[in-house]
Design an enzyme around this catalytic site. Structure first.
Site, PDB file in Angstrom:
ATOM      1  N   PRO A 142       0.779  -1.245   0.000  1.00 32.14           N
ATOM      2  CA  PRO A 142       0.000   0.000   0.000  1.00 32.14           C
ATOM      3  C   PRO A 142       0.810   1.294   0.000  1.00 32.14           C
ATOM      4  CG  PRO A 142       0.021  -0.937   2.188  1.00 32.14           C
ATOM      5  CD  PRO A 142       0.762  -1.905   1.305  1.00 32.14           C
ATOM      6  N   CYS A 143       1.540   1.540  -1.078  1.00 33.45           N
ATOM      7  CA  CYS A 143       2.293   2.795  -1.166  1.00 33.45           C
ATOM      8  C   CYS A 143       1.348   3.996  -1.246  1.00 33.45           C
ATOM      9  CB  CYS A 143       3.282   2.763  -2.327  1.00 33.45           C
ATOM     10  SG  CYS A 143       2.558   2.439  -3.923  1.00 33.45           S
ATOM     11  N   HIS A 144       0.065   3.744  -1.549  1.00 27.99           N
ATOM     12  CA  HIS A 144      -0.914   4.845  -1.565  1.00 27.99           C
ATOM     13  C   HIS A 144      -1.144   5.404  -0.153  1.00 27.99           C
ATOM     14  CE1 HIS A 144      -3.349   1.174  -0.894  1.00 27.99           C
ATOM     15  NE2 HIS A 144      -4.126   1.958  -0.165  1.00 27.99           N
TER      16      HIS A 144
END
Length: 176
Positions: A142-144
């Site tokens: 989850p780099c978001h």
């Protein structure tokens, strides 16, 4: 003497509320999950093909079927943690950064500075941001969930509108 056989990876396009997603996997692990419109996707696919000494052909595998089912549940708001086996193709530093991303709880965010501190490299904010940008497993890693220290969204390989949607979606479906 026979040539060694190439590894065979299968690729499949998956539907999502945010547009088509490309999944690439072998029979055991997911290697790539990216929005089809992502800038530089062709380069990522080529790097995967070369590093993995693999042929990539259309088709499906158990990990692709698994991630398709999990993404459906994620977008419905019922899945918080992905279980599909994944392969991290990157440097030791990138893998360190990506594993730190996996520790950020659903519906929460951290700043690039916080992420750099979590991995024990507080002055490596730019390197952390670059490693986040090299993530080849959108949503699953989850780099978001990484934002700027000032609260601004920062960058996202899938586009800022998608990042904003993903963060709002997770906040809306976060367990109470």
């Amino acid at each position: 003497m026979r040539k060694p056989m190439k590894v065979q990876l299968k690729s499949s396009h998956l539907d999502s509320p945010l547009g088509p997603i490309l999944a690439i996997a072998d029979n055991e692990i997911l290697h790539l999950l990216e929005f089809v419109e992502r800038r530089g996707l062709e380069r990522e696919i080529e790097r995967l093909r070369i590093r993995g000494k693999a042929a990539i052909i259309p088709g499906t595998t158990d990990p692709i079927l698994s991630i398709e089912k999990e993404l459906k549940a994620y977008f419905e708001g019922s899945l918080k943690d992905f279980k599909t086996p994944i392969h991290l193709l990157g440097s030791p530093f990138q893998k360190l950064v990506w594993n730190a991303l996996l520790s950020i709880p659903y519906g929460e965010t951290k700043s690039y500075t916080e992420q750099a501190s979590i991995i024990g490299k507080p002055s490596a904010c730019r390197a952390v941001a670059n490693a986040n940008g090299a993530n080849q497993l959108a949503i699953v890693i989850p780099c978001h969930r990484i934002i700027n220290s000032n609260g601004a969204l920062g960058g996202y390989g899938g586009g800022i509108d998608r990042k904003k949607w993903l963060l709002q979606h997770e906040i809306q479906h976060k367990p109470k």
